[in-house]
Design an enzyme around this catalytic site. Sequence first.
Site, PDB file in Angstrom:
ATOM      1  N   ASP A 103      41.165  45.743  36.494  1.00 34.79           N
ATOM      2  CA  ASP A 103      41.708  47.086  36.707  1.00 34.79           C
ATOM      3  C   ASP A 103      41.324  47.590  38.088  1.00 34.79           C
ATOM      4  O   ASP A 103      40.348  47.118  38.677  1.00 34.79           O
ATOM      5  CB  ASP A 103      41.141  48.063  35.658  1.00 34.79           C
ATOM      6  CG  ASP A 103      41.564  47.687  34.250  1.00 34.79           C
ATOM      7  OD1 ASP A 103      42.592  47.004  34.108  1.00 34.79           O
ATOM      8  OD2 ASP A 103      40.855  48.088  33.304  1.00 34.79           O
TER       9      ASP A 103
HETATM   10  N1  URA Z   1      38.707  44.768  30.602  1.00 31.37           N
HETATM   11  C1  URA Z   1      39.056  45.976  31.103  1.00 31.37           C
HETATM   12  O1  URA Z   1      39.144  46.955  30.391  1.00 31.37           O
HETATM   13  N2  URA Z   1      39.309  46.065  32.414  1.00 31.37           N
HETATM   14  C2  URA Z   1      39.197  45.025  33.278  1.00 31.37           C
HETATM   15  O2  URA Z   1      39.412  45.187  34.477  1.00 31.37           O
HETATM   16  C3  URA Z   1      38.821  43.786  32.736  1.00 31.37           C
HETATM   17  C4  URA Z   1      38.595  43.664  31.399  1.00 31.37           C
END
Ligand code: URA
Length: 238
Positions: A103
């Site tokens: 993310d």
């Molecule tokens: N899980 C999440 O919520 N975000 C990420 O970036 C990776 C795994």
Amino acid sequence: MRIDKLLAHSGLGTRKEVKKLLKTSIVEINGETVKDPKTQVNPDVDEVLIAGESLDYQEYVYFILNKPAGVISATEDDMHETVLDLLQPSDIVQEPHPVGRLDIDTEGLLLLTNDGALTHRLLSPKHHVDKKYFAEIKGIVTEKDITKFKEGVELDDEYLTMPAELTIIDIDTEEEISKIEIVIQEGKFHQVKRMFHAVDKEVLYLKRLSMGSLSLDPLLELGAYRECTKEEVQRLKA
Ligand code: URA
């Protein structure tokens, strides 16, 4: 492949620049001077010399990046800086792509490569590749959460996650903040955040520590990257 493509992919300049380079008669294939950019060459078999120096061509490139927050795991985007913007121009000529997504606010290990077979292997759920994260959680993580994560939790779309290994690192009871590590084998959208949401907690900070055999290099500052070592690549492919 064409010699101009090979030279461009070896970081010797743009297609236009390498055409000019070819005109200067400094490129040889198997002892013959080559000037025509369309000349076919097989980098595995043919010996290519540039001004007498052997050309070091690698078909596949592998980079390990410590992704900072604020940068997206994509190859292009109209709004945000992408992880490719963090690479030197000479490192993007072979078109590496991020292996999986973190993310925008997640930090940590991201592998970038143009090796499609390895990408597929690392991302395919049937290969059960471990992904380990460190997280700070708003709320007190309990033994009950550890058990629930081991059994699989139901996400907001009713998907039941595969077993995940949750380890409590530290609990600040006054601030009600927990530091944890979690190992998952899937990569559903916002997976870790949604798993904690399912047990009424919120992820405040998330950082990926490892993917399969590849661990985040503690010497890499946020936003920094390096080529993977031969050993790292071999272990990922094993
Ligand atoms: N899980 C999440 O919520 N975000 C990420 O970036 C990776 C795994």
